[in-house]
Design an enzyme around this catalytic site. Sequence first.
Site, PDB file in Angstrom:
ATOM      1  N   LEU A   1       0.813  -1.229   0.000  1.00  0.00           N
ATOM      2  CA  LEU A   1       0.000   0.000   0.000  1.00  0.00           C
ATOM      3  C   LEU A   1       0.846   1.279   0.000  1.00  0.00           C
ATOM      4  O   LEU A   1       0.320   2.357  -0.215  1.00  0.00           O
ATOM      5  CB  LEU A   1      -0.976  -0.004   1.189  1.00  0.00           C
ATOM      6  CG  LEU A   1      -1.958  -1.179   1.206  1.00  0.00           C
ATOM      7  CD1 LEU A   1      -2.964  -1.011   2.341  1.00  0.00           C
ATOM      8  CD2 LEU A   1      -2.693  -1.321  -0.125  1.00  0.00           C
TER       9      LEU A   1
ATOM     10  N   CYS B   1      16.683  -9.307  -2.621  1.00  0.00           N
ATOM     11  CA  CYS B   1      15.390  -8.759  -2.235  1.00  0.00           C
ATOM     12  C   CYS B   1      15.524  -7.680  -1.164  1.00  0.00           C
ATOM     13  O   CYS B   1      14.747  -6.736  -1.113  1.00  0.00           O
ATOM     14  CB  CYS B   1      14.469  -9.870  -1.771  1.00  0.00           C
ATOM     15  SG  CYS B   1      14.134 -11.050  -3.108  1.00  0.00           S
TER      16      CYS B   1
END
Lengths: 269, 85
Positions: free
Chosen positions: A72, A188
Amino acid sequence: MIGGFGEEQIRRYSRHIILPEVGGKGQKKLLESAALCIGAGGLGAPAIEYLAAAGVGTLGIIDDDVVDLSNLQRQVIHGGNVGIQKVKSAEQFVNRLNPDVNVVAYTERLNQDNILGIIRDYDFIIDGSDNFATRFLVNDACVFENKPLSHGSIFRFEGQVTTIVPHKGPCYRCLFEHAPPPGMVPSCQEAGVLGVLPGIIGIIQATEAIKYILGIGELLVGRLIYYDALNMSFDEIKIQWNKECPVCGEAPKIRSIAETTYAESCRVW
Amino acid sequence: MQNHAECGDTMAVAEIDLKGEVCPYTFVKTKLKLEELEIGDELVALYDHAPAVENVPRSLRNEGHKILGIKEIGDHLWQVRIQKV
Ligand SMILES: [Zn+2]
């Protein structure tokens, strides 16, 4: 009804209709068109948002992921939908924004077996995938099926975007023949991203789709925009068609999707 | 829509009543109506929104259309004749 448009549509699309380059005719083209968003994440979400607003009549969305709270920070259409499939969340958003748009939801991972059947139904493909294996797969499939494609990618504060119209300009493999070796791809942990960055790149991709459908302006064919948010600079890099390109060159080595290896690499972002 | 011969050509005349409509929809609807017509056809539009009488013809000229006449035909009621180019 005037010119096939209902009262609500006339109001919804009035700012498009007013433009001489669009008009009612262009808006009708958009409503009759179909675009496919590969991924409903960082790049796909903003692209979906504006393609739906523009009234692209059919919006295919493929993603097998679920909305995570960490999404988000940049994937604003998924607000309030943590834990829900991204394609379902995106579909809800589109339905609320514009009932003219029909969403075709694919809750699956794009792979060598399903890609050709899926892209066949679309006029324009937006690649918002997050790994090299998928990018090469999408590029090759679009070259074989002759589908125009927008490639976008992001890293930290930087983004790049280009448009591929097969056989009218270079493809993604003309630029990068193979995925970089695993050591060259950031781990990552290193793959942070400024939240606004994919918004800019994804919306450029949506812009290219809309221009292609309308048949207006100059596409990013043979050009790659390199965007640096820290410098706030847009640089344009010319890309040449590569005669030696393994997929669109004069003697292509890659002749089918099924017989090619698309190695899975770590998700970069 | 009626057809009548003028200068030997068959030219259609269409009408659109935009009373009660305001800018920019006066222009948007006029433009959509023109898109339905053939080049050379005439459109007679009615407006009761005063700014439209200046704005719509200007925008239509910008798109290349021809304004054949603007007439006040009543209290706050205007008729604009447009030829699609
Ligand atoms: Zn190529």
